[in-house]
Structure formats: structure tokens, C-alpha cells
Design a protein around this motif. Structure first.
Motif, PDB file in Angstrom:
ATOM      1  N   GLU A   1       0.818  -1.206   0.000  1.00 38.63           N
ATOM      2  CA  GLU A   1       0.000   0.000   0.000  1.00 38.63           C
ATOM      3  C   GLU A   1       0.858   1.265   0.000  1.00 38.63           C
ATOM      4  OE1 GLU A   1      -2.613  -0.213   3.309  1.00 38.63           O
ATOM      5  OE2 GLU A   1      -4.025  -1.556   2.311  1.00 38.63           O
ATOM      6  N   HIS A   2       2.107   1.145   0.378  1.00 39.81           N
ATOM      7  CA  HIS A   2       2.990   2.309   0.447  1.00 39.81           C
ATOM      8  C   HIS A   2       3.670   2.542  -0.898  1.00 39.81           C
ATOM      9  CE1 HIS A   2       3.127   1.282   4.940  1.00 39.81           C
ATOM     10  NE2 HIS A   2       2.349   2.325   4.775  1.00 39.81           N
ATOM     11  N   GLU A   3       3.658   3.778  -1.348  1.00 35.41           N
ATOM     12  CA  GLU A   3       4.225   4.109  -2.652  1.00 35.41           C
ATOM     13  C   GLU A   3       5.374   5.097  -2.568  1.00 35.41           C
ATOM     14  OE1 GLU A   3       0.533   5.353  -3.039  1.00 35.41           O
ATOM     15  OE2 GLU A   3      -0.345   3.621  -4.019  1.00 35.41           O
ATOM     16  N   LEU A   4       5.547   5.743  -1.403  1.00 37.10           N
ATOM     17  CA  LEU A   4       6.583   6.756  -1.243  1.00 37.10           C
ATOM     18  C   LEU A   4       7.390   6.501   0.023  1.00 37.10           C
ATOM     19  CD1 LEU A   4       4.374   9.922  -1.959  1.00 37.10           C
ATOM     20  CD2 LEU A   4       5.928   8.830  -3.569  1.00 37.10           C
ATOM     21  N   VAL A   5       8.660   6.923   0.014  1.00 37.44           N
ATOM     22  CA  VAL A   5       9.489   6.882   1.219  1.00 37.44           C
ATOM     23  C   VAL A   5      10.014   8.287   1.480  1.00 37.44           C
ATOM     24  CG1 VAL A   5      10.159   4.472   0.928  1.00 37.44           C
ATOM     25  CG2 VAL A   5      11.569   6.260  -0.083  1.00 37.44           C
ATOM     26  N   PHE A   6      10.191   8.601   2.770  1.00 43.59           N
ATOM     27  CA  PHE A   6      10.637   9.944   3.138  1.00 43.59           C
ATOM     28  C   PHE A   6      11.443   9.878   4.427  1.00 43.59           C
ATOM     29  CE2 PHE A   6       9.658  13.951   5.526  1.00 43.59           C
ATOM     30  CZ  PHE A   6      10.372  14.816   4.706  1.00 43.59           C
ATOM     31  N   GLY A   7      12.641  10.452   4.413  1.00 35.18           N
ATOM     32  CA  GLY A   7      13.458  10.498   5.611  1.00 35.18           C
ATOM     33  C   GLY A   7      14.911  10.792   5.281  1.00 35.18           C
ATOM     34  N   THR A   8      15.733  10.893   6.308  1.00 33.96           N
ATOM     35  CA  THR A   8      17.149  11.200   6.151  1.00 33.96           C
ATOM     36  C   THR A   8      17.953   9.916   6.035  1.00 33.96           C
ATOM     37  OG1 THR A   8      16.828  13.178   7.504  1.00 33.96           O
ATOM     38  CG2 THR A   8      19.075  12.453   7.159  1.00 33.96           C
ATOM     39  N   VAL A   9      18.869   9.871   5.060  1.00 30.25           N
ATOM     40  CA  VAL A   9      19.671   8.666   4.819  1.00 30.25           C
ATOM     41  C   VAL A   9      21.126   9.047   4.590  1.00 30.25           C
ATOM     42  CG1 VAL A   9      17.733   7.395   3.817  1.00 30.25           C
ATOM     43  CG2 VAL A   9      19.237   8.726   2.322  1.00 30.25           C
ATOM     44  N   LEU A  10      21.983   8.038   4.682  1.00 30.96           N
ATOM     45  CA  LEU A  10      23.405   8.185   4.372  1.00 30.96           C
ATOM     46  C   LEU A  10      23.743   7.300   3.171  1.00 30.96           C
ATOM     47  CD1 LEU A  10      24.856   7.865   7.980  1.00 30.96           C
ATOM     48  CD2 LEU A  10      24.817   9.956   6.621  1.00 30.96           C
ATOM     49  N   PRO A  11      24.580   7.778   2.240  1.00 32.72           N
ATOM     50  CA  PRO A  11      25.037   6.901   1.150  1.00 32.72           C
ATOM     51  C   PRO A  11      25.754   5.691   1.739  1.00 32.72           C
ATOM     52  CG  PRO A  11      25.647   9.201   0.749  1.00 32.72           C
ATOM     53  CD  PRO A  11      25.174   9.123   2.165  1.00 32.72           C
TER      54      PRO A  11
END
Length: 342
Positions: free
Chosen positions: A158-168
Motif C-alpha cells: 500500500e505504500h508508494e513513497l518513502v521519506f526520511g534522512t539517509v546516508l550513502p
């Protein structure tokens, strides 16, 4: 020294590369993970131990609480604002910290990861594929595609988007990212939210996505929570009867009068929806179901620090104790199934 193609010294009869070498590699990988986690934790501790930086963080926290306190819990807000401050708002501090880290004693396998950590960023992306144990996502405000290692219960269809802080993180994929704690997964079935964010970015005048997120991160969290409310309202309108919706209205009124926190309301809504969809209860007075759900939430500890007796809850909703408990007994089974009673 044992060569990779030599017989393994453990006596298994296998080549070393197919036996104990794998165990050693796993052990080294675990050591690297521990060192990387320690690097992040030490960075956080150094920031909060600095009075000036801690005061700056607290200012951000107050601003975010002002914008979001009526939308989400203080605990969630604090987690999001800390990540934002440490890696986005004050990315300069992170970069300086990494320079000192790289100048110190650090194993080569850890160094190779830290060297690409210089530029943490906000990942706002659409899910495009799942393969090889990774979630593949494409930036909304850019063209890059990234890979997130799938963890248990991390994502559903049901989830289509992700959002948040990440590191390479290029250890397993050249376009991989290391997910920090505050990653959110978002439903966007009609595409309206996506267009709203694109419009916000365009109107901001920011020349890069980093500049946009640096200024509007709290606004985006607010928009996400508003979207979840809209999705919930759409769901209830499409799936609940008028009488069932009245139960939610009664509960919302009582919670507002008692000034309960956001997470209490969310937990109660979850109980109600599960009960309605699973049991399809028959009732004439919405207050009876509302009282029963309130009683279960109280028994689960979701309504602390208030104290209610069984009779007081029934009086609060103007129903009899017996009629309330008729539904409460069934609700205990529902809540036990979703794992909320410890």
C-alpha cells in the motif's frame, strides 16, 4: 597463512573460502556495523554535550513542536528533528566530525564506508521495484535511483513513497543508502500529495532538493500527517457505516475533552476499525461501542495518567456497565490478536 583455495584448517574437508573464511567475513562485517553505529552515536553525544549546539537544537525542537504538536507525538517529533538537525540543518558539523574520524585510527573496511558518508540527504522517492532483498526507489525531486535493504515489516504494497534522512552506503549496492531511524512510508494512491510537494518545491525557489528540504522539512512532515488523516477519513467514509462513524465521532469528542495525546487517539482508532471490519458488531447506541473501546484502550495503558473505574467509564458515555462489557469482552480478543496487550 591459509590460502582461499587451501583445505580449511578446521578439518571439514571444504576449501577455506567455502568454510571458515565465510565465518570470518561475517565477523568482520559485524565489526564494521558496530564501528559505524558507534561513529553515529558519538556524533550525537558530542553535539548534545556542547551547550551552544544543544541550545540551537532545542530552538529547532520548539519550532517543530509549534508546527506539529497537534499532529504527532512529542517523541516522534524529537526523533525527526534530531536527525534533521544532525545531518541536514547542520551538515557542516557532520562533515567536520567525519574529517576527525577519518584522521583517527579506523579499520580500512570501515573507512571505505565513512568516506562516502560526507553528504547525508533527504530521501523523498517513489517505490519502483523490489528485487534481491532491496527496495528500489526513484527521487521525486531528482532523477537518482537508490536501493534500500528490506528489513522485516519495513514496507507493504500500500505504500508508494518513502521519506526520511539517509546516508550513502555502497557496501552492497553502488546506489545503496543506509536508513536512519526516522524513515516514513507513505500511501499516495491518487497522486495528489506528490503534486503538492512538487509545487511546494517549485514555489520555494530552492535551486537544489537539499536546499528545499533544509527549509521545509517540518512542513513536509505536517503535510504527511495531514495526508494520513485524509487517507483515514477516506477509508472510514468508504468502508464504515454511518453508525460506525458515529462511534469514532463520540470517541474523538471524549478524547478532545480529556486532552489525550495523538498516539492515544491513533491506537483507539486502530482498535475501532479492526473491530468493525472483523466482527461487524450490531448495535443501536454508538456510545456503547465507544465506551467499550475506551475501556480496552484504558486497560492497555493508552490513556495514562488518567484513572477510571469500570463504572466511571460507563458513566462517561452514559451507558450501562453490562452493555459496555458485552462488547469489551470481544474487543479483548481483537486487541490481543494485534499484539497490543503485553
Amino acid at each position: 597463512m591459509v590460502g582461499r583455495n587451501d583445505p580449511c584448517p578446521c578439518g571439514s574437508g571444504k576449501k577455506y573460502k567455502s568454510c571458515c573464511a565465510l565465518k570470518n567475513e561475517t565477523s568482520n562485517g559485524e565489526l564494521v556495523d558496530e564501528e559505524l553505529e558507534k561513529i553515529i552515536v558519538n556524533y550525537f553525544e558530542k553535539i548534545i554535550e556542547d551547550p551552544l549546539l544543544f541550545a540551537e537544537l532545542e530552538r529547532y525542537k520548539r519550532e517543530w513542536l509549534h508546527k506539529l504538536a497537534d499532529k504527532m507525538s512529542e517523541e516522534d517529533i524529537e526523533q525527526f528533528v534530531v536527525e534533521y538537525f544532525l545531518f541536514i540543518a547542520r551538515r557542516d558539523l557532520w562533515k567536520r566530525y567525519l574529517v576527525k574520524t577519518l584522521n583517527g585510527l579506523i579499520r580500512s573496511s570501515t573507512r571505505s564506508v565513512v568516506e562516502v558518508w560526507q553528504n547525508p540527504f533527504v530521501l523523498f522517492a517513489e517505490v519502483i521495484d523490489i528485487r534481491g532483498g532491496y527496495l528500489h526507489v526513484e527521487e521525486v525531486l531528482g532523477n537518482n535511483i537508490y536501493c534500500l535493504k528490506l528489513e522485516e515489516d519495513m514496507w507493504d504494497e500500500e505504500h508508494e513513497l518513502v521519506f526520511g534522512t539517509v546516508l550513502p552506503d555502497n557496501r552492497n549496492r553502488s546506489n545503496g543508502v543506509l536508513v536512519l531511524e526516522g524513515l516514513m512510508f507513505i500511501r499516495n494512491s491518487n497522486g495528489v500529495f506528490l503534486e503538492k510537494v512538487k509545487q511546494m518545491a517549485e514555489e520555494s525557489g530552492a535551486t537544489t532538493s537539499y536546499d528545499f528540504f533544509k527549509v521545509h522539512m517540518a512542513d513536509l512532515y505536517k503535510a504527511i500527517v495531514d495526508l494520513e488523516v485524509d487517507n483515514f477519513e477516506d477509508f472510514t467514509e468508504q468502508n464504515l457505516t454511518k453508525q460506525q462513524q458515529e462511534v469514532l465521532d463520540v470517541l474523538e469528542t471524549e478524547l478532545a475533552m480529556l486532552e489525550f495525546l495523538v498516539e492515544s487517539g491513533n491506537f483507539i482508532q486502530m482498535i475501532a476499525l479492526t473491530y468493525f471490519m472483523k466482527e461487524r458488531p450490531i448495535f443501536r447506541k454508538p456510545e456503547v461501542i465507544a465506551a467499550a473501546i475506551f475501556k480496552i484502550a484504558y486497560d492497555c495503558g493508552a490513556l495514562a495518567p488518567y484513572h477510571f473505574t469500570q463504572a466511571e467509564i460507563a458513566d462517561l458515555f452514559d451507558v450501562s456497565t453490562s452493555s459496555m462489557m458485552k462488547h469489551a469482552d470481544k474487543l479483548y480478543e481483537i486487541v490481543d490478536e494485534i499484539g497490543e496487550i503485553r
